[in-house]
Scaffold this motif. Structure first.
Motif, PDB file in Angstrom:
ATOM      1  N   MET A   1       0.819  -1.205   0.000  1.00  0.00           N
ATOM      2  CA  MET A   1       0.000   0.000   0.000  1.00  0.00           C
ATOM      3  C   MET A   1       0.856   1.260   0.000  1.00  0.00           C
ATOM      4  SD  MET A   1      -2.751   1.295   2.858  1.00  0.00           S
ATOM      5  CE  MET A   1      -4.304   0.680   2.245  1.00  0.00           C
ATOM      6  N   TYR A   2       1.944   1.228   0.784  1.00  0.00           N
ATOM      7  CA  TYR A   2       2.770   2.420   0.934  1.00  0.00           C
ATOM      8  C   TYR A   2       4.122   2.296   0.215  1.00  0.00           C
ATOM      9  CZ  TYR A   2      -0.686   3.404   4.536  1.00  0.00           C
ATOM     10  OH  TYR A   2      -1.858   3.621   5.209  1.00  0.00           O
ATOM     11  N   ARG A   3       4.230   1.362  -0.728  1.00  0.00           N
ATOM     12  CA  ARG A   3       5.509   1.113  -1.372  1.00  0.00           C
ATOM     13  C   ARG A   3       6.048   2.352  -2.089  1.00  0.00           C
ATOM     14  NH1 ARG A   3       8.718  -1.085  -5.374  1.00  0.00           N
ATOM     15  NH2 ARG A   3       9.871  -2.937  -4.679  1.00  0.00           N
ATOM     16  N   GLU A   4       5.189   3.039  -2.824  1.00  0.00           N
ATOM     17  CA  GLU A   4       5.622   4.224  -3.566  1.00  0.00           C
ATOM     18  C   GLU A   4       6.098   5.320  -2.624  1.00  0.00           C
ATOM     19  OE1 GLU A   4       6.174   4.445  -6.761  1.00  0.00           O
ATOM     20  OE2 GLU A   4       5.605   2.333  -6.819  1.00  0.00           O
ATOM     21  N   ARG A   5       5.474   5.416  -1.455  1.00  0.00           N
ATOM     22  CA  ARG A   5       5.900   6.421  -0.490  1.00  0.00           C
ATOM     23  C   ARG A   5       7.311   6.126  -0.003  1.00  0.00           C
ATOM     24  NH1 ARG A   5       2.070   8.302   4.431  1.00  0.00           N
ATOM     25  NH2 ARG A   5       0.815   8.792   2.605  1.00  0.00           N
ATOM     26  N   ILE A   6       7.610   4.847   0.220  1.00  0.00           N
ATOM     27  CA  ILE A   6       8.960   4.475   0.661  1.00  0.00           C
ATOM     28  C   ILE A   6       9.975   4.790  -0.428  1.00  0.00           C
ATOM     29  CG2 ILE A   6      10.441   2.562   1.398  1.00  0.00           C
ATOM     30  CD1 ILE A   6       7.901   1.176   2.451  1.00  0.00           C
ATOM     31  N   ILE A   7       9.660   4.406  -1.669  1.00  0.00           N
ATOM     32  CA  ILE A   7      10.579   4.620  -2.783  1.00  0.00           C
ATOM     33  C   ILE A   7      10.855   6.098  -3.020  1.00  0.00           C
ATOM     34  CG2 ILE A   7      10.834   4.397  -5.292  1.00  0.00           C
ATOM     35  CD1 ILE A   7       9.333   1.767  -5.128  1.00  0.00           C
ATOM     36  N   SER A   8       9.822   6.929  -2.928  1.00  0.00           N
ATOM     37  CA  SER A   8       9.955   8.348  -3.279  1.00  0.00           C
ATOM     38  C   SER A   8      10.569   9.197  -2.170  1.00  0.00           C
ATOM     39  CB  SER A   8       8.587   8.928  -3.651  1.00  0.00           C
ATOM     40  OG  SER A   8       7.686   8.854  -2.550  1.00  0.00           O
ATOM     41  N   THR A   9      10.767   8.606  -0.990  1.00  0.00           N
ATOM     42  CA  THR A   9      11.332   9.370   0.123  1.00  0.00           C
ATOM     43  C   THR A   9      12.813   9.642  -0.112  1.00  0.00           C
ATOM     44  OG1 THR A   9       9.762   8.413   1.691  1.00  0.00           O
ATOM     45  CG2 THR A   9      11.778   9.372   2.603  1.00  0.00           C
ATOM     46  N   ASP A  10      13.213  10.882   0.083  1.00  0.00           N
ATOM     47  CA  ASP A  10      14.613  11.276  -0.076  1.00  0.00           C
ATOM     48  C   ASP A  10      15.411  10.799   1.136  1.00  0.00           C
ATOM     49  OD1 ASP A  10      16.920  12.504  -1.049  1.00  0.00           O
ATOM     50  OD2 ASP A  10      16.479  14.385  -0.004  1.00  0.00           O
ATOM     51  N   VAL A  11      16.408   9.946   0.919  1.00  0.00           N
ATOM     52  CA  VAL A  11      17.248   9.449   2.013  1.00  0.00           C
ATOM     53  C   VAL A  11      18.672   9.940   1.805  1.00  0.00           C
ATOM     54  CG1 VAL A  11      15.840   7.433   2.530  1.00  0.00           C
ATOM     55  CG2 VAL A  11      17.568   7.256   0.756  1.00  0.00           C
ATOM     56  N   ARG A  12      19.291  10.381   2.897  1.00  0.00           N
ATOM     57  CA  ARG A  12      20.591  11.044   2.761  1.00  0.00           C
ATOM     58  C   ARG A  12      21.701  10.432   3.609  1.00  0.00           C
ATOM     59  NH1 ARG A  12      18.764  17.470   2.585  1.00  0.00           N
ATOM     60  NH2 ARG A  12      17.206  17.221   0.919  1.00  0.00           N
ATOM     61  N   SER A  13      21.448   9.314   4.239  1.00  0.00           N
ATOM     62  CA  SER A  13      22.488   8.661   5.031  1.00  0.00           C
ATOM     63  C   SER A  13      22.452   7.166   4.758  1.00  0.00           C
ATOM     64  CB  SER A  13      22.285   8.926   6.526  1.00  0.00           C
ATOM     65  OG  SER A  13      21.162   8.213   7.013  1.00  0.00           O
ATOM     66  N   ASP A  14      23.546   6.494   5.081  1.00  0.00           N
ATOM     67  CA  ASP A  14      23.601   5.042   4.894  1.00  0.00           C
ATOM     68  C   ASP A  14      22.548   4.333   5.746  1.00  0.00           C
ATOM     69  OD1 ASP A  14      25.685   5.335   3.125  1.00  0.00           O
ATOM     70  OD2 ASP A  14      27.253   4.898   4.599  1.00  0.00           O
ATOM     71  N   SER A  15      22.320   4.853   6.952  1.00  0.00           N
ATOM     72  CA  SER A  15      21.328   4.246   7.841  1.00  0.00           C
ATOM     73  C   SER A  15      19.931   4.364   7.254  1.00  0.00           C
ATOM     74  CB  SER A  15      21.375   4.913   9.220  1.00  0.00           C
ATOM     75  OG  SER A  15      22.627   4.716   9.833  1.00  0.00           O
ATOM     76  N   ALA A  16      19.617   5.525   6.700  1.00  0.00           N
ATOM     77  CA  ALA A  16      18.297   5.727   6.090  1.00  0.00           C
ATOM     78  C   ALA A  16      18.136   4.858   4.850  1.00  0.00           C
ATOM     79  CB  ALA A  16      18.102   7.201   5.733  1.00  0.00           C
ATOM     80  N   ARG A  17      19.203   4.726   4.055  1.00  0.00           N
ATOM     81  CA  ARG A  17      19.132   3.890   2.852  1.00  0.00           C
ATOM     82  C   ARG A  17      18.956   2.423   3.216  1.00  0.00           C
ATOM     83  NH1 ARG A  17      22.364   7.999   0.642  1.00  0.00           N
ATOM     84  NH2 ARG A  17      24.243   7.278   1.705  1.00  0.00           N
ATOM     85  N   ARG A  18      19.635   1.994   4.286  1.00  0.00           N
ATOM     86  CA  ARG A  18      19.479   0.592   4.724  1.00  0.00           C
ATOM     87  C   ARG A  18      18.043   0.326   5.163  1.00  0.00           C
ATOM     88  NH1 ARG A  18      20.947  -2.166  10.239  1.00  0.00           N
ATOM     89  NH2 ARG A  18      20.719  -4.357   9.675  1.00  0.00           N
ATOM     90  N   LEU A  19      17.485   1.237   5.947  1.00  0.00           N
ATOM     91  CA  LEU A  19      16.104   1.065   6.395  1.00  0.00           C
ATOM     92  C   LEU A  19      15.146   1.089   5.215  1.00  0.00           C
ATOM     93  CD1 LEU A  19      14.007   0.772   8.610  1.00  0.00           C
ATOM     94  CD2 LEU A  19      14.079   3.263   8.938  1.00  0.00           C
ATOM     95  N   GLN A  20      15.371   1.965   4.273  1.00  0.00           N
ATOM     96  CA  GLN A  20      14.510   2.048   3.091  1.00  0.00           C
ATOM     97  C   GLN A  20      14.504   0.726   2.322  1.00  0.00           C
ATOM     98  OE1 GLN A  20      15.897   4.391  -0.323  1.00  0.00           O
ATOM     99  NE2 GLN A  20      13.889   5.378  -0.396  1.00  0.00           N
ATOM    100  N   GLN A  21      15.691   0.147   2.088  1.00  0.00           N
ATOM    101  CA  GLN A  21      15.768  -1.107   1.335  1.00  0.00           C
ATOM    102  C   GLN A  21      15.127  -2.253   2.100  1.00  0.00           C
ATOM    103  OE1 GLN A  21      16.901  -1.491  -1.949  1.00  0.00           O
ATOM    104  NE2 GLN A  21      15.742  -3.363  -1.552  1.00  0.00           N
ATOM    105  N   LEU A  22      15.351  -2.307   3.409  1.00  0.00           N
ATOM    106  CA  LEU A  22      14.754  -3.377   4.207  1.00  0.00           C
ATOM    107  C   LEU A  22      13.229  -3.263   4.240  1.00  0.00           C
ATOM    108  CD1 LEU A  22      17.296  -3.547   7.156  1.00  0.00           C
ATOM    109  CD2 LEU A  22      16.675  -5.457   5.666  1.00  0.00           C
ATOM    110  N   LEU A  23      12.718  -2.033   4.317  1.00  0.00           N
ATOM    111  CA  LEU A  23      11.265  -1.846   4.306  1.00  0.00           C
ATOM    112  C   LEU A  23      10.674  -2.272   2.966  1.00  0.00           C
ATOM    113  CD1 LEU A  23      10.791   1.557   6.186  1.00  0.00           C
ATOM    114  CD2 LEU A  23      10.004  -0.701   6.930  1.00  0.00           C
TER     115      LEU A  23
END
Length: 249
Positions: A1-23
């Motif tokens: 349901m929220y996949r596009e929201r996760i993809i479109s979120t701007d991530v600027r750190s390695d920690s944020a990118r890791r969480l984004q990919q895992l989600l």
């Protein structure tokens, strides 16, 4: 349901990118699992394993100081079969998480998501092994469980699962020692309900309350890890009573 929201979120750190990919990985797996023919079997397996964990660690469960913490570790973290709304909540607020939370908290959330993902992947794989042997998950015996376990092609993931429980538990223990967190959780209950985030809020509050009551969490987690690693080796080596452990463990 929220996949596009996760993809479109701007991530600027390695920690944020890791969480984004895992989600994203967890979101896609949950979508696949929801329509899988063995979905009910995974629920039976999760219940069986949760009961087994409580029996194996019954002596620790009976200690008042550890009961709530173990309940959270082995139920909320290890066997989260009915946490769909909570997981959707995390997906929904991901943009705010990466904007406001420090990297060390994002790393802890990543550990939680990875633990959920690995646990449910292993449950599904075990359901597939049971099906190959014409075993009904709803009528599972210890012997049948061990047979399917030994046939698993993901034993390294099982070892990682135990380590993740320890890592996440130790990180959560560090955070709950901050009294400000408890105050924030109390103050945010009503806003969470208004935003339809009560499942996520309740999960966080249960974890905070459980860990605040415990002393020497590191010693407890070390015992859990040592015991579960012994259980795993017992199963792999065909021990006749794989869940019976020495008194000194």
């Amino acid at each position: 349901m929220y996949r596009e929201r996760i993809i479109s979120t701007d991530v600027r750190s390695d920690s944020a990118r890791r969480l984004q990919q895992l989600l994203l990985d967890y979101h896609d797996f949950r979508h696949t699992k929801a329509g899988h023919r063995l979905l009910d079997s995974t629920f039976s397996i999760a219940d069986w394993q949760a009961s087994r964990l409580k029996l194996t660690h019954q002596d620790l469960y009976q200690q008042p100081a550890y009961h709530a913490g173990l309940q959270f570790l082995l139920t909320d973290l290890y066997a989260p079969a009915s946490m769909t709304r909570r997981d959707d909540n995390i997906d929904r607020v991901f943009p705010k998480m990466v904007k406001w939370l420090p990297d060390h908290l994002l790393e802890t959330l990543s550990g939680l998501v990875e633990l959920n993902l690995i646990t449910q992947q292993l449950d599904l794989e075990l359901a597939e092994r049971l099906e190959e042997h014409d075993i009904q998950a709803s009528l599972l015996t210890t012997e049948q469980y061990c047979q399917a376990y030994r046939a698993s092609k993901k034993l390294e993931q099982r070892r990682k699962q135990v380590i993740l429980v320890a890592d996440v538990g130790q990180q959560l223990d560090r955070y709950v020692r901050n009294r400000t967190l408890g105050w924030l959780l109390s103050m945010s209950r009503t806003p969470a309900e208004m935003a339809n985030l009560s499942d996520l809020h309740d999960f966080l509050h249960r974890g905070y309350s459980a860990f605040r009551k415990m002393d020497k969490v590191d010693l407890l987690i070390d015992r859990l890890v040592t015991r579960e690693q012994r259980v795993m080796e017992n199963i792999i080596n065909g021990h006749p009573e794989p869940f019976s452990l020495p008194d000194d463990l």
